[in-house]
Design a protein around this motif. Structure first.
Motif, short mmCIF file in Angstrom:
data_model
loop_
_atom_site.label_atom_id
_atom_site.label_comp_id
_atom_site.label_asym_id
_atom_site.label_seq_id
_atom_site.Cartn_x
_atom_site.Cartn_y
_atom_site.Cartn_z
N LYS A 100 0.85 -1.18 0.00
CA LYS A 100 0.00 0.00 0.00
C LYS A 100 0.89 1.24 0.00
O LYS A 100 2.03 1.21 0.49
N TYR B 36 -5.69 8.67 -9.59
CA TYR B 36 -5.84 9.62 -8.49
C TYR B 36 -6.70 10.80 -8.93
O TYR B 36 -6.79 11.13 -10.10
N LEU B 46 -6.30 8.63 -3.84
CA LEU B 46 -6.33 7.41 -4.63
C LEU B 46 -7.77 7.01 -4.90
O LEU B 46 -8.58 6.90 -3.97
N ALA B 48 -8.50 4.31 -7.44
CA ALA B 48 -8.54 2.89 -7.74
C ALA B 48 -7.19 2.40 -8.21
O ALA B 48 -6.35 3.17 -8.66
N THR B 49 -7.02 1.10 -8.06
CA THR B 49 -5.83 0.41 -8.56
C THR B 49 -6.25 -0.44 -9.75
O THR B 49 -7.21 -1.21 -9.66
N THR B 57 -9.51 -2.37 -8.51
CA THR B 57 -9.87 -2.32 -7.10
C THR B 57 -10.12 -0.87 -6.73
O THR B 57 -9.22 -0.04 -6.86
N TYR B 58 -11.32 -0.58 -6.26
CA TYR B 58 -11.70 0.79 -5.96
C TYR B 58 -11.54 1.09 -4.47
O TYR B 58 -11.79 0.24 -3.62
N GLU B 59 -11.18 2.32 -4.18
CA GLU B 59 -11.08 2.74 -2.78
C GLU B 59 -12.50 3.00 -2.24
O GLU B 59 -13.44 3.24 -3.00
N GLN B 60 -12.58 2.92 -0.93
CA GLN B 60 -13.87 3.13 -0.29
C GLN B 60 -14.42 4.51 -0.65
O GLN B 60 -13.70 5.51 -0.60
N LYS B 64 -17.76 2.67 -8.43
CA LYS B 64 -17.15 1.93 -9.54
C LYS B 64 -17.99 1.99 -10.81
O LYS B 64 -17.46 1.84 -11.91
#
Lengths: 113, 119
Positions: A100, B36, B46, B48-49, B57-60, B64
């Motif tokens: 992370k 970002y 951030l 998503a990855t 993978t999305y951040e909280q 999406k």
């Protein structure tokens, strides 16, 4: 809590006035600390990677150092073109087995001629 | 080396339309890219990855279905803002991860950013 804190938030220097920016972190499993420079309206530009305590990296008027709790970005005899926001980020290994990144909020540096 | 490009650099669109932003690694392969969002005088947030060949993978807190990410090749990831609204106006920046060392630290190299304005 995993955290990255940069200080000061803003810094004004006269041309030639050396100073240091601080990046302190509280993460476990540190895998690397990064410094970036960001100019207004642009993406961050990579400067340095530091991996282990005691490590130092230099580039022109910039020198980055790392301890177990913080990193410093030293600016020697700055010029107006060094004016920018300097971001630090850490990469660490999480308990779930992933990597992370956390970015600090940056230090806005203004160098006056 | 390690150059990342974004296209377009700025875009203006009308509310309700969709906008696609491209992020390319020009001189290296990037299996992982990040997206970002940055508000004025604030740090990077951030969103998503993006991993090549798999779902992002999305951040909280990031919708999406609104921010569609596709990473179809080792050098290209796209972010589509669907049914854009004025509150989506922002500076969007992508980064690509360099894995070739085989061990951390893995450096992120950033694109120049895309300024989105929704009217």
């Amino acid at each position: 809590e995993d955290q990255v804190t940069q200080s000061p938030e803003a810094l004004r220097l006269q041309e030639g006035e050396s100073s240091s920016l601080n990046c302190s972190y509280t993460v476990s499993g540190l895998r690397g600390l990064f410094w970036y420079r960001q100019d207004p309206g642009k993406g961050p530009e990579f400067l340095f990677t530091l991996y282990s305590a005691g490590e130092e990296k230099e580039k022109e008027r910039l020198k980055a150092t790392l301890t177990k709790k913080e990193s410093f970005l030293h600016i020697t005899a700055p010029k107006p073109e060094d004016s920018a926001t300097y971001l630090c980020a850490v990469q660490f290994h999480t308990t779930s087995g992933t990597y992370k990144y956390i970015f600090g909020t940056g230090t806005r540096l203004k160098v006056l001629a | 080396g390690a150059v990342v490009s974004q296209h377009p650099s700025w875009v203006i669109c009308k509310s309700g339309t969709s906008v696609k932003i491209e992020c390319r690694s020009l001189d290296f392969q990037a299996t992982t890219m990040f997206w970002y969002r940055q508000f004025p005088k604030q740090s990077l947030m951030l969103m998503a990855t993006s991993n090549e060949g798999s779902k992002a993978t999305y951040e909280q807190g990031v919708e999406k279905d609104k921010f569609l990410i596709n990473h179809a090749s080792l050098t290209l990831s796209t972010l589509t803002v669907t049914s854009a609204h004025p509150e989506d106006s922002s500076f969007y920046i992508c980064s690509a991860l360099i894995w070739d060392r085989g061990r951390p630290p893995y450096e992120q190299y950033f694109g120049p950013g895309t300024r989105l304005t929704v009217t």
